[in-house]
Design a protein around this motif. Structure first.
Motif, short mmCIF file in Angstrom:
data_model
loop_
_atom_site.label_atom_id
_atom_site.label_comp_id
_atom_site.label_asym_id
_atom_site.label_seq_id
_atom_site.Cartn_x
_atom_site.Cartn_y
_atom_site.Cartn_z
N THR A 36 0.88 -1.28 -0.05
CA THR A 36 -0.04 -0.01 -0.19
C THR A 36 0.82 1.20 -0.14
OG1 THR A 36 -0.27 -0.15 2.31
CG2 THR A 36 -1.79 -1.16 1.09
N ILE A 37 2.36 0.99 0.29
CA ILE A 37 3.13 2.17 0.15
C ILE A 37 3.07 2.87 -1.11
CG2 ILE A 37 5.50 3.23 0.58
CD1 ILE A 37 5.55 0.92 3.01
N ASP A 38 2.97 3.86 -1.38
CA ASP A 38 3.21 4.72 -2.46
C ASP A 38 4.11 5.70 -2.28
OD1 ASP A 38 3.35 5.97 -4.97
OD2 ASP A 38 1.13 5.73 -5.17
N ASN A 39 5.33 6.03 -2.83
CA ASN A 39 6.15 6.90 -2.70
C ASN A 39 5.80 8.50 -3.04
OD1 ASN A 39 8.04 5.62 -1.09
ND2 ASN A 39 9.02 4.93 -3.16
N SER A 40 4.44 8.43 -3.73
CA SER A 40 4.12 9.79 -4.50
C SER A 40 3.58 10.55 -3.07
CB SER A 40 2.88 9.40 -5.34
OG SER A 40 2.26 10.60 -5.68
N PRO A 41 3.88 11.73 -3.06
CA PRO A 41 3.38 12.47 -2.22
C PRO A 41 1.97 12.83 -2.15
CG PRO A 41 5.24 13.69 -3.11
CD PRO A 41 4.85 12.53 -3.92
N THR A 42 1.35 12.73 -3.24
CA THR A 42 -0.15 12.93 -3.31
C THR A 42 -0.88 11.85 -2.64
OG1 THR A 42 0.02 14.18 -5.28
CG2 THR A 42 -1.86 13.40 -4.84
N GLN A 43 -0.68 10.57 -2.95
CA GLN A 43 -0.99 9.18 -2.61
C GLN A 43 -0.86 9.03 -1.11
OE1 GLN A 43 -2.98 7.07 -4.28
NE2 GLN A 43 -3.35 5.82 -2.43
N SER A 44 0.22 9.36 -0.60
CA SER A 44 0.74 9.38 0.61
C SER A 44 -0.05 10.24 1.60
CB SER A 44 2.08 9.41 1.08
OG SER A 44 2.82 8.60 0.42
N THR A 45 -0.39 11.70 1.27
CA THR A 45 -1.23 12.53 1.78
C THR A 45 -2.64 12.19 1.80
OG1 THR A 45 0.26 14.30 0.91
CG2 THR A 45 -1.78 14.89 1.73
N LYS A 46 -3.24 11.34 0.89
CA LYS A 46 -4.46 10.92 1.03
C LYS A 46 -4.80 9.71 1.90
CE LYS A 46 -5.54 12.24 -3.78
NZ LYS A 46 -6.13 11.69 -5.11
N SER A 47 -3.70 8.94 2.07
CA SER A 47 -3.99 7.76 2.82
C SER A 47 -3.50 8.22 4.39
CB SER A 47 -2.88 6.83 2.46
OG SER A 47 -1.50 7.08 2.65
N SER A 48 -2.72 9.12 4.57
CA SER A 48 -2.54 9.63 6.01
C SER A 48 -2.75 11.21 6.08
CB SER A 48 -1.24 8.95 6.40
OG SER A 48 -0.82 7.71 5.96
N PRO A 49 -3.64 11.51 6.21
CA PRO A 49 -4.00 12.83 6.47
C PRO A 49 -3.81 13.54 7.99
CG PRO A 49 -6.15 11.86 6.06
CD PRO A 49 -5.05 10.76 5.79
N GLN A 50 -3.96 12.37 8.85
CA GLN A 50 -3.99 12.73 10.20
C GLN A 50 -2.70 12.93 10.74
OE1 GLN A 50 -4.09 9.61 9.04
NE2 GLN A 50 -3.66 8.08 10.24
N PHE A 51 -1.68 12.83 10.12
CA PHE A 51 -0.12 13.02 10.55
C PHE A 51 0.36 14.40 9.83
CE2 PHE A 51 -0.50 8.27 10.17
CZ PHE A 51 -0.45 8.12 11.83
N SER A 52 1.26 14.92 10.50
CA SER A 52 2.02 16.28 9.99
C SER A 52 3.39 16.08 10.75
CB SER A 52 1.15 17.47 10.42
OG SER A 52 1.25 17.73 12.00
N CYS A 53 4.22 16.86 9.85
CA CYS A 53 5.64 16.83 10.22
C CYS A 53 5.96 17.78 11.62
CB CYS A 53 6.39 17.46 9.15
SG CYS A 53 6.47 16.14 7.76
N GLU A 54 6.46 17.38 12.52
CA GLU A 54 6.66 17.93 13.83
C GLU A 54 8.23 17.95 14.07
OE1 GLU A 54 4.50 16.49 17.09
OE2 GLU A 54 2.80 16.05 16.01
#
Length: 203
Positions: free
Chosen positions: A143-161
């Motif tokens: 399910t891992i996709d190195n594409s920023p767009t795909q990752s953003t859609k699958s994990s919207p609850q995280f943000s860089c801290e």
């Protein structure tokens, strides 16, 4: 009135014979049933003491007989108890039948318990396989996709801290994957295989 005579004929297989009366006259029929109380079976030549009984057809037979000089069987019981003796003899087979029925019922119960145990084992094995910790490592890379767009859609609850760069800072495998794909300076994928924190989360 009792009479005496000598047993002149006897058919052991059929259990009857004839007595020659001491007083003379026709031979008298005798059946084994009237001598059942004796200690042994009659043989030709035995002296028999008996009571003459006339049958409905006019013939006579010996009744209430005994073999002179032969003891009476002490285990013999009167005829009116024969029914009780017969019932007593029949009881063991009935008990055996009940025991057989109980055994069959117990066998069916054991079989049912075995089937239930096998079913539970199969369900538990399926649950263990589908929920094993290693299962996520088999499914997650697909399910891992190195594409920023795909990752953003699958994990919207995280943000860089800021400062969260190591596995000790992560709370789950998903968060670690988000960080190595979107956040700079992470140090969670030592073997560079795309799966972070393999020892902690994504094993």
């Amino acid at each position: 009135m009792k009479e005496t005579g000598r047993l002149v004929r006897w058919n052991g297989s059929k259990g009857f014979g004839f007595i020659e009366p001491d007083k003379g006259g026709k031979d008298v029929f005798i059946h084994i049933s009237t001598l059942k109380h004796m200690a042994r079976k009659p043989i030709v030549g035995d002296q028999i003491e008996y009571v003459v009984e006339q049958q409905a057809d006019g013939k006579v037979k010996a009744d209430k007989a005994l073999i002179v000089g032969v003891a009476i069987n002490p285990t013999h019981k009167p005829r009116h108890n024969s029914g009780k003796n017969h019932q007593a003899k029949q009881r063991p087979p009935i008990k055996m039948k009940k025991a057989t029925t109980a055994s069959g019922t117990m066998s069916r119960i054991v079989i049912i318990l075995i089937v239930i145990a096998i079913g539970r084992f199969a369900i538990q094995a399926y649950y263990d396989v589908t929920n094993a910790p290693g299962q996520s490592s088999l499914v997650q890379p697909v399910t891992i996709d190195n594409s920023p767009t795909q990752s953003t859609k699958s994990s919207p609850q995280f943000s860089c801290e800021a400062g969260k760069t190591h596995c000790s800072h992560m709370r789950s495998c998903e968060e670690a994957i988000f960080y190595i794909n979107h956040c700079p300076d992470t140090q969670m994928d030592g073997d560079f295989d795309g799966v972070p924190c393999e020892r902690q989360f994504c094993n």
